[in-house]
Motif scaffolding. Sequence first.
Motif, PDB file in Angstrom:
ATOM      1  N   ALA A  79      53.573 -84.963 -99.459  1.00 21.95           N
ATOM      2  CA  ALA A  79      54.907 -85.632 -99.771  1.00 21.95           C
ATOM      3  C   ALA A  79      54.221 -86.793-100.664  1.00 21.95           C
ATOM      4  O   ALA A  79      53.010 -87.357-100.423  1.00 21.95           O
ATOM      5  CB  ALA A  79      55.341 -86.281 -98.648  1.00 21.95           C
ATOM      6  N   THR A  80      55.087 -87.460-101.458  1.00 18.65           N
ATOM      7  CA  THR A  80      54.509 -88.763-102.536  1.00 18.65           C
ATOM      8  C   THR A  80      55.811 -89.500-102.330  1.00 18.65           C
ATOM      9  O   THR A  80      56.754 -89.121-102.424  1.00 18.65           O
ATOM     10  CB  THR A  80      54.395 -88.087-104.003  1.00 18.65           C
ATOM     11  OG1 THR A  80      53.283 -87.130-103.940  1.00 18.65           O
ATOM     12  CG2 THR A  80      54.185 -89.177-104.966  1.00 18.65           C
ATOM     13  N   LEU A  81      55.388 -90.831-102.006  1.00 26.68           N
ATOM     14  CA  LEU A  81      56.298 -92.018-102.105  1.00 26.68           C
ATOM     15  C   LEU A  81      55.537 -92.820-103.186  1.00 26.68           C
ATOM     16  O   LEU A  81      54.588 -93.158-103.209  1.00 26.68           O
ATOM     17  CB  LEU A  81      56.093 -92.750-100.685  1.00 26.68           C
ATOM     18  CG  LEU A  81      57.082 -94.039-100.635  1.00 26.68           C
ATOM     19  CD1 LEU A  81      58.508 -93.752-100.907  1.00 26.68           C
ATOM     20  CD2 LEU A  81      56.681 -94.684 -99.469  1.00 26.68           C
ATOM     21  N   HIS A  82      56.430 -93.262-104.159  1.00 26.21           N
ATOM     22  CA  HIS A  82      56.234 -93.987-105.205  1.00 26.21           C
ATOM     23  C   HIS A  82      57.096 -95.263-105.147  1.00 26.21           C
ATOM     24  O   HIS A  82      58.522 -95.035-105.249  1.00 26.21           O
ATOM     25  CB  HIS A  82      56.426 -93.459-106.473  1.00 26.21           C
ATOM     26  CG  HIS A  82      56.161 -94.289-107.616  1.00 26.21           C
ATOM     27  ND1 HIS A  82      54.860 -94.598-108.231  1.00 26.21           N
ATOM     28  CD2 HIS A  82      57.203 -94.970-108.608  1.00 26.21           C
ATOM     29  CE1 HIS A  82      55.036 -95.407-109.410  1.00 26.21           C
ATOM     30  NE2 HIS A  82      56.415 -95.622-109.568  1.00 26.21           N
ATOM     31  N   LEU A 134      61.090 -90.464-103.043  1.00 25.93           N
ATOM     32  CA  LEU A 134      60.363 -89.643-102.124  1.00 25.93           C
ATOM     33  C   LEU A 134      60.293 -88.201-102.511  1.00 25.93           C
ATOM     34  O   LEU A 134      61.618 -87.736-102.997  1.00 25.93           O
ATOM     35  CB  LEU A 134      60.872 -89.744-100.706  1.00 25.93           C
ATOM     36  CG  LEU A 134      60.118 -89.148 -99.708  1.00 25.93           C
ATOM     37  CD1 LEU A 134      58.713 -89.128 -99.412  1.00 25.93           C
ATOM     38  CD2 LEU A 134      61.097 -89.057 -98.354  1.00 25.93           C
ATOM     39  N   ASP A 135      59.158 -87.547-102.757  1.00 23.86           N
ATOM     40  CA  ASP A 135      58.968 -86.292-103.291  1.00 23.86           C
ATOM     41  C   ASP A 135      58.417 -85.622-102.207  1.00 23.86           C
ATOM     42  O   ASP A 135      57.496 -85.777-101.500  1.00 23.86           O
ATOM     43  CB  ASP A 135      58.159 -85.932-104.436  1.00 23.86           C
ATOM     44  CG  ASP A 135      58.886 -86.774-105.713  1.00 23.86           C
ATOM     45  OD1 ASP A 135      60.135 -87.139-105.530  1.00 23.86           O
ATOM     46  OD2 ASP A 135      58.146 -86.741-106.766  1.00 23.86           O
ATOM     47  N   VAL A 159      60.897 -80.883-103.921  1.00 19.88           N
ATOM     48  CA  VAL A 159      62.043 -81.520-104.156  1.00 19.88           C
ATOM     49  C   VAL A 159      61.618 -83.013-104.574  1.00 19.88           C
ATOM     50  O   VAL A 159      61.089 -83.688-103.941  1.00 19.88           O
ATOM     51  CB  VAL A 159      62.831 -81.516-102.622  1.00 19.88           C
ATOM     52  CG1 VAL A 159      64.264 -82.592-102.966  1.00 19.88           C
ATOM     53  CG2 VAL A 159      63.095 -80.164-102.124  1.00 19.88           C
ATOM     54  N   ALA A 160      62.182 -83.413-105.887  1.00 20.30           N
ATOM     55  CA  ALA A 160      61.832 -84.534-106.328  1.00 20.30           C
ATOM     56  C   ALA A 160      62.890 -85.697-106.091  1.00 20.30           C
ATOM     57  O   ALA A 160      64.209 -85.227-105.941  1.00 20.30           O
ATOM     58  CB  ALA A 160      61.860 -84.622-108.033  1.00 20.30           C
ATOM     59  N   ASN A 161      62.698 -86.749-105.828  1.00 25.16           N
ATOM     60  CA  ASN A 161      63.599 -88.042-105.509  1.00 25.16           C
ATOM     61  C   ASN A 161      64.615 -87.582-104.375  1.00 25.16           C
ATOM     62  O   ASN A 161      65.772 -87.168-104.531  1.00 25.16           O
ATOM     63  CB  ASN A 161      64.397 -88.325-106.768  1.00 25.16           C
ATOM     64  CG  ASN A 161      65.289 -89.675-106.523  1.00 25.16           C
ATOM     65  OD1 ASN A 161      64.925 -90.307-105.591  1.00 25.16           O
ATOM     66  ND2 ASN A 161      65.799 -90.005-107.610  1.00 25.16           N
ATOM     67  N   LEU A 162      63.963 -87.128-103.207  1.00 25.85           N
ATOM     68  CA  LEU A 162      64.659 -86.335-102.214  1.00 25.85           C
ATOM     69  C   LEU A 162      65.942 -87.209-101.840  1.00 25.85           C
ATOM     70  O   LEU A 162      67.051 -86.908-101.418  1.00 25.85           O
ATOM     71  CB  LEU A 162      63.783 -86.330-100.919  1.00 25.85           C
ATOM     72  CG  LEU A 162      64.533 -85.757 -99.889  1.00 25.85           C
ATOM     73  CD1 LEU A 162      64.950 -84.282 -99.926  1.00 25.85           C
ATOM     74  CD2 LEU A 162      63.467 -85.963 -98.485  1.00 25.85           C
ATOM     75  N   LEU A 163      65.782 -88.642-101.734  1.00 25.92           N
ATOM     76  CA  LEU A 163      66.906 -89.391-101.281  1.00 25.92           C
ATOM     77  C   LEU A 163      67.909 -89.900-102.490  1.00 25.92           C
ATOM     78  O   LEU A 163      68.757 -90.642-102.372  1.00 25.92           O
ATOM     79  CB  LEU A 163      66.261 -90.755-100.580  1.00 25.92           C
ATOM     80  CG  LEU A 163      65.262 -90.464 -99.462  1.00 25.92           C
ATOM     81  CD1 LEU A 163      64.692 -91.959 -98.778  1.00 25.92           C
ATOM     82  CD2 LEU A 163      65.964 -89.653 -98.378  1.00 25.92           C
ATOM     83  N   ASP A 164      67.460 -89.292-103.528  1.00 27.36           N
ATOM     84  CA  ASP A 164      68.786 -89.594-104.771  1.00 27.36           C
ATOM     85  C   ASP A 164      68.881 -91.041-105.174  1.00 27.36           C
ATOM     86  O   ASP A 164      69.850 -91.619-105.134  1.00 27.36           O
ATOM     87  CB  ASP A 164      69.942 -88.917-104.323  1.00 27.36           C
ATOM     88  CG  ASP A 164      70.789 -88.665-105.594  1.00 27.36           C
ATOM     89  OD1 ASP A 164      70.147 -88.518-106.746  1.00 27.36           O
ATOM     90  OD2 ASP A 164      72.050 -88.750-105.603  1.00 27.36           O
ATOM     91  N   ALA A 165      67.437 -91.571-105.083  1.00 31.31           N
ATOM     92  CA  ALA A 165      67.347 -93.181-105.571  1.00 31.31           C
ATOM     93  C   ALA A 165      68.227 -93.276-107.114  1.00 31.31           C
ATOM     94  O   ALA A 165      67.737 -92.532-108.049  1.00 31.31           O
ATOM     95  CB  ALA A 165      66.089 -93.638-105.526  1.00 31.31           C
TER      96      ALA A 165
END
Length: 613
Positions: free
Chosen positions: A541-544, A565-566, A583-589
């Motif tokens: 996972a990656t959090l930016h 969050l990816d 899954v890129a931008n999981l939370l659909d920011a």
Amino acid sequence: MCKSFNTTAAFALLGLAPFTFAHAAQTSLDLDSTVVTATRVDTSTPALAATTVIDREEIERSQATSLPDVLRRVPGLSLANNGGPGKTTNLFLRGTNSDHMIVLIDGVKVGAVSNGAAAYQDFPVELIERIEVVRGPRSSLYGSEAIGGVIQIFTRKGEGQGARPFFSAGYGTHDTLSGSAGITGGDGKGWYSLGINSEDTDGIDATNHNSFSNDPDADGYRNLAGSLNVGYRFDNGLELAGNLLRAKTHNEYDGGDDAYMDGEQHVVGGSARYAPLNNWMVTLQAGRSQDKSDSYSDGSFSSRFDSRRDQFSWQNDIELAERHTLTLGYDYLQDELSSDSNYQMNSRHNNGGFAQYLGGAGRFDWQLNARRDVNETFGGHNTGAVALGYAVTESLRGYVSYGTAFKAPTFTQLYYPGFFGMYEGNPDLEPEESKNLEVGLEGQPGWGSWSVNLFRNEIDNLIAATGPNNGYINVDEALIHGAEFNVASDWQGWFWSANATLLEAENRSDGANNGRSLPRRPQQLFNLEMDRAFDRFSVGATLHAEGARYNDAANQTELGGFATLDLRAEYRIDQEWRLQTRVANLLDANYQTIDGYNQPGQAVYFTVRYQAL
């Protein structure tokens, strides 16, 4: 000053702060690692600078689909993107301007002569072997533009015995298709690498209702690229090498019916290395980079900007004694611009001579640099740097450095005739100048590694489009200071990767904007990565997260902070075949890095990879 930071990003920073570990493959914290870009010398002497090294393994593990996706993990680096995949992307390193960085590809300087920016979005990530990012001034080694730092990209290079083919194919959201194939190899004396890469996506709607050019439709992007890297080392020690990278792009954008741009990036270089004496290495390198773009709108030609940079360098590395190396060198650069706009001048050249002394005694190491550039337009300019490092223990080292840097105005800033009476060039502009002070401390205890860097950068004669008719003027001064934090560990099978940056970039010029934040620089940056392998299966996972920023110099339009969050997973079928999904931008920011330009929402990608052993 910009103080706000949205709830999601604040939670990311505060709630996850106890887990700030870092993966050693992402950020170079190894005290014995070699970073060529920091010194222009292949030496084991520790780099007395803040550096990040990203290798091929890290790129594939992250499943990043573009070079900006890879670089956004670097401490102190933020980006501003004009609306999704393939769109113009500007990078801000430690709060400096997007044209305050030198970008090299296999040692060849790239970037548009018109505006000084490199087309990061067009360089194919699948053909990259390694990336080195050196933060802090490097004009004393590389000349103009290296106020914020240097990014060097190394294309794939063969090694070992025999041929090793590679292959990848991917599909994802917005009908995104990607594929790469190639072969690398070597026989101990020679090496070669040949690769091709293709990308095609429908993209997203680049602009929204805040943009004057809003046109609700998907703006696609295509990229076809190839690279070649060859070399041979003769029995007498002579080493010859050559490299080629070419990318052709088609980029749709909003700004009229059927608006698009056809572009091309072309980089070719060659080098010769030979040691006439045991302690003397001579390196000759020559190259050419081209950045071409032709724009069309409403079915007709709109504009053309074609840049060419020819360059040559002669470098002599002399080992005076163990831990003592003297470097003497000369650089030549010829810039040329061809455009449908009537620039008053379209070419200039620069001659630069530089010297460096890398030394060490006991627990101390030092780096001394001096350089003089003579520009056809601006005359002579001197820069220098000094850095001193001290090894407190075998696993703890600190350093302090001071360096000066400068940036010559671009052709657009000097000579652009204006667009509807706006953004007029100013031939009386002076070069920008900076003074940077930095303190760093880094350690490698048994549980992992960590580093802290504090920096203060004063920039004089900063160039901004705030004069008459939004013309370019020198606006006096900017002050940038901040801190970067990295910690690394491998904990119970999990690799944790994180860094945080706190930044203040303040306009110190006289006038209405005095004391305001420089536009499009977030005051907080945070990256967290975590990965673990379970036999053949691995997850990550990656959090930016980024704090709020202002879109304009007057600080009237604020862009909110955000966090993405990816998630990713990989299954290794055998030693050569892998299946990947992300899954890129999981939370659909929903966020913007430039006012009026959209950023991608949630997206899913699938990739199959093959790499022969």
